[in-house]
Write a protein that holds these residues in place. Structure first.
Motif, PDB file in Angstrom:
ATOM      1  N   ARG A  71      -6.487   5.239  -2.524  1.00 13.40           N
ATOM      2  CA  ARG A  71      -6.396   4.682  -3.885  1.00 13.40           C
ATOM      3  C   ARG A  71      -5.356   3.572  -3.967  1.00 13.40           C
ATOM      4  NH1 ARG A  71      -4.740   8.439  -7.895  1.00 13.40           N
ATOM      5  NH2 ARG A  71      -4.275  10.103  -6.413  1.00 13.40           N
ATOM      6  N   ALA A  72      -4.369   3.620  -3.078  1.00 14.67           N
ATOM      7  CA  ALA A  72      -3.333   2.583  -3.060  1.00 14.67           C
ATOM      8  C   ALA A  72      -3.792   1.313  -2.357  1.00 14.67           C
ATOM      9  CB  ALA A  72      -2.077   3.114  -2.382  1.00 14.67           C
ATOM     10  N   VAL A  75       0.839  -1.205   0.000  1.00 13.58           N
ATOM     11  CA  VAL A  75       0.000   0.000   0.000  1.00 13.58           C
ATOM     12  C   VAL A  75       0.871   1.251   0.000  1.00 13.58           C
ATOM     13  CG1 VAL A  75      -1.619   1.365   1.382  1.00 13.58           C
ATOM     14  CG2 VAL A  75      -2.007  -1.084   1.058  1.00 13.58           C
ATOM     15  N   ASP A 132       4.075   5.930  -5.548  1.00 14.55           N
ATOM     16  CA  ASP A 132       4.000   6.037  -7.007  1.00 14.55           C
ATOM     17  C   ASP A 132       2.871   6.974  -7.430  1.00 14.55           C
ATOM     18  OD1 ASP A 132       6.101   4.247  -7.196  1.00 14.55           O
ATOM     19  OD2 ASP A 132       4.812   2.509  -7.601  1.00 14.55           O
ATOM     20  N   LEU A 133       1.731   6.841  -6.795  1.00 10.96           N
ATOM     21  CA  LEU A 133       0.594   7.693  -7.125  1.00 10.96           C
ATOM     22  C   LEU A 133       0.890   9.159  -6.823  1.00 10.96           C
ATOM     23  CD1 LEU A 133      -2.334   5.483  -5.760  1.00 10.96           C
ATOM     24  CD2 LEU A 133      -1.919   6.074  -8.170  1.00 10.96           C
ATOM     25  N   VAL A 167      -4.280   9.439  -1.787  1.00  7.56           N
ATOM     26  CA  VAL A 167      -3.367   8.504  -2.462  1.00  7.56           C
ATOM     27  C   VAL A 167      -3.260   7.195  -1.683  1.00  7.56           C
ATOM     28  CG1 VAL A 167      -2.064  10.303  -3.646  1.00  7.56           C
ATOM     29  CG2 VAL A 167      -1.270   9.505  -1.412  1.00  7.56           C
ATOM     30  N   ARG A 219       2.649   1.715  -3.411  1.00  8.28           N
ATOM     31  CA  ARG A 219       1.717   2.199  -4.442  1.00  8.28           C
ATOM     32  C   ARG A 219       1.378   3.672  -4.201  1.00  8.28           C
ATOM     33  NH1 ARG A 219      -0.654  -3.135  -3.950  1.00  8.28           N
ATOM     34  NH2 ARG A 219      -2.151  -2.352  -2.406  1.00  8.28           N
ATOM     35  N   ALA A 220       1.204   4.048  -2.945  1.00  5.18           N
ATOM     36  CA  ALA A 220       0.878   5.444  -2.630  1.00  5.18           C
ATOM     37  C   ALA A 220       2.008   6.378  -3.065  1.00  5.18           C
ATOM     38  CB  ALA A 220       0.601   5.596  -1.139  1.00  5.18           C
TER      39      ALA A 220
END
Length: 481
Positions: free
Chosen positions: A189-190, A65, A71-72, A186, A68-69
């Motif tokens: 969304r992650a 998580v 990257d977002l 973020v 990914r956050a």
């Protein structure tokens, strides 16, 4: 702009709102939900429910998580830049730093998700063993300021989340999106489940009551506050009464020491950056420059020239180096500090004026010890330079403050600079670098009136976990070392 509780955007229960205004245009950016203690209780309950599951999922899932956050967050930079420019007056470079360091902080926290969290200890009973384990503490309340909103929000909660805690972000009313909703968005969304990250916004008139009620909640097991020393003292008092550990990152009166052998062009560059980045609205900003007497006049000339060359204006333009101060009150305070200093004999080498919220980068000398600026954090593009005949006097002056956040020592002799750095009473010292700067894997925090506790690095693993001991009697489940 609504509250974010249990994975849903909801209004304040009584429907109250406050206006978020841009320091750049003065326009209302959003009507923001104005939470009451009742809303805070809903956020605590949601975070408490989510903790039961989030604290037990695999560290690999929590790590994923956070990665990914990160990257977002980087992918969203164009939108983030626009938000920071309008909401807090950040120029492009400051917005880039916020985004890059916040992403790095999330990735560093992801790496700490699998930190060693226990040890096996011997028992006097040959058939027994003792386990010392660290487990997630619970709900973390993070009170985040507006000046470096994205990176400070990440610093406040990333490691806590990596270790299995859930969080409530209470962003500054000056930056409800950038200091709260942006990171929550973020992370959600992650893949962060509902209730793991919550955002509770409020106006200044409700802030004290809301924060006090949140800190006092038994389910809130850690408090992180980044902001002014007076407010930090108040929060520490409430947290202490609730026996809730608090990490406090507070103000400073940060010195830069320039020794006689320093490269003056480099020193002037470091001083100008440390003093005027984000219009001086940084807890790590250099307020005062303590200079060896033989190079004082030359350094004054070079620092003043760099300050005068900085472009002031709309932070949305790539050519702008210095944006506005955050409020009219901040601009009035800047003007007052300069006027008081001048009335007591200070000389203005450059700057000294403000056009609305746009203050000119200002360099003063001959500042009296009786002036407000001598001992007060300016939090504006305003520095003082003072000559010293010897290094012991320089060190004494650097330490003559109730604060102890950060400092810088500049010299061509790195070994000697390191020796002097160890004499400075503060939480961090840059040797041959500007005072504004840190790294996400390094613990950061101050001494004395600059706060207590540390954020970042492995020390935060201890901050956001509880130590528990298990005595295994006669089980022979584990070998006795």
């Amino acid at each position: 702009m609504l509250l974010f509780i249990d994975g849903k955007h909801v209004p304040a229960r009584d429907g109250a709102t406050f206006a978020s205004r841009s320091p750049v245009t003065g326009e209302v950016l959003a009507d923001v939900a104005d939470a009451s203690p009742a809303d805070g209780l809903l956020a605590v309950a949601a975070a408490g429910r989510a903790f039961a599951e989030w604290s037990r999922v695999s560290f690999a899932e929590r790590r994923a998580v956070l990665l990914r956050a990160a990257d977002l967050l980087e992918a969203d930079f164009p939108r983030t830049r626009d938000s920071l420019a309008l909401e807090v007056g950040a120029v492009r470079g400051w917005a880039e730093m916020n985004t890059a360091e916040a992403a790095a902080t999330l990735r560093e926290a992801a790496g700490l998700a699998s930190s060693p969290l226990g040890s096996v200890l011997p028992s006097a009973d040959p058939s027994g063993a003792n386990l010392s384990l660290r487990t997630a503490a619970g709900v973390v309340l993070a009170i985040v300021p507006w000046n470096a909103p994205v990176v400070l929000a990440a610093r406040s909660v990333a490691i806590a989340l990596a270790l299995g805690n859930t969080v409530i972000l209470r962003p500054s009313e000056q930056a409800p999106h950038a200091a709260g909703h942006l990171l929550a968005d973020v992370l959600t969304r992650a893949g962060a489940p509902a209730g793991v990250v919550n955002v509770v916004t409020c106006s200044p008139s409700r802030s004290k009551e809301l924060v006090a009620s949140l800190v006092a909640e038994p389910a809130v097991r850690r408090v992180v506050f980044i902001g002014s020393t007076p407010v930090g003292r108040s929060i520490a008092s409430v947290a202490g009464n609730a026996l809730t550990p608090a990490v406090l990152e507070l103000g400073g009166k940060n010195p830069t020491l320039v020794l006689s052998d320093a490269d003056l062009d480099t020193a002037a560059d470091h001083v100008a950056f440390a003093a005027f980045a984000n219009s001086g609205q940084v807890c790590m900003s250099t307020d005062r420059v303590l200079v060896a007497a033989p190079v004082f006049a030359e350094l004054c000339e070079r620092v003043a020239a760099r300050a005068a060359a900085l472009s002031i204006g709309d932070p949305r333009l790539d050519t702008t180096a210095v944006g506005p101060l955050i409020t009219d009150a901040a601009a009035a305070r800047f003007t007052s500090l300069v006027a008081d200093s001048v009335s007591r004999g200070a000389r203005v080498l450059t700057g000294g004026s403000a056009d609305g919220r746009y203050a000119t980068p200002t360099v003063l000398t001959d500042v009296s010890a009786e002036s407000q600026l001598y001992s007060t954090e300016s939090f504006a593009p305003l520095i003082t330079l003072q000559p010293f005949a010897d290094e012991p006097a320089m060190i004494a002056a650097a330490n003559d403050t109730p604060y102890g956040l950060i400092a810088s020592v500049l010299s061509s002799d790195a070994s000697h600079a390191w020796h002097l750095a160890r004499s400075l009473r503060c939480g961090a010292v840059h040797v041959n670098g500007p005072s504004v700067g840190d790294e996400p894997h390094v613990p950061f925090g101050g001494l004395a009136a600059s706060g207590s506790g540390r954020l970042g690095g492995v020390e935060s693993v201890l901050t956001f976990t509880e130590q528990r001991t298990f005595y295994l009697h006669g089980t022979e489940v584990l070998p006795n070392p």
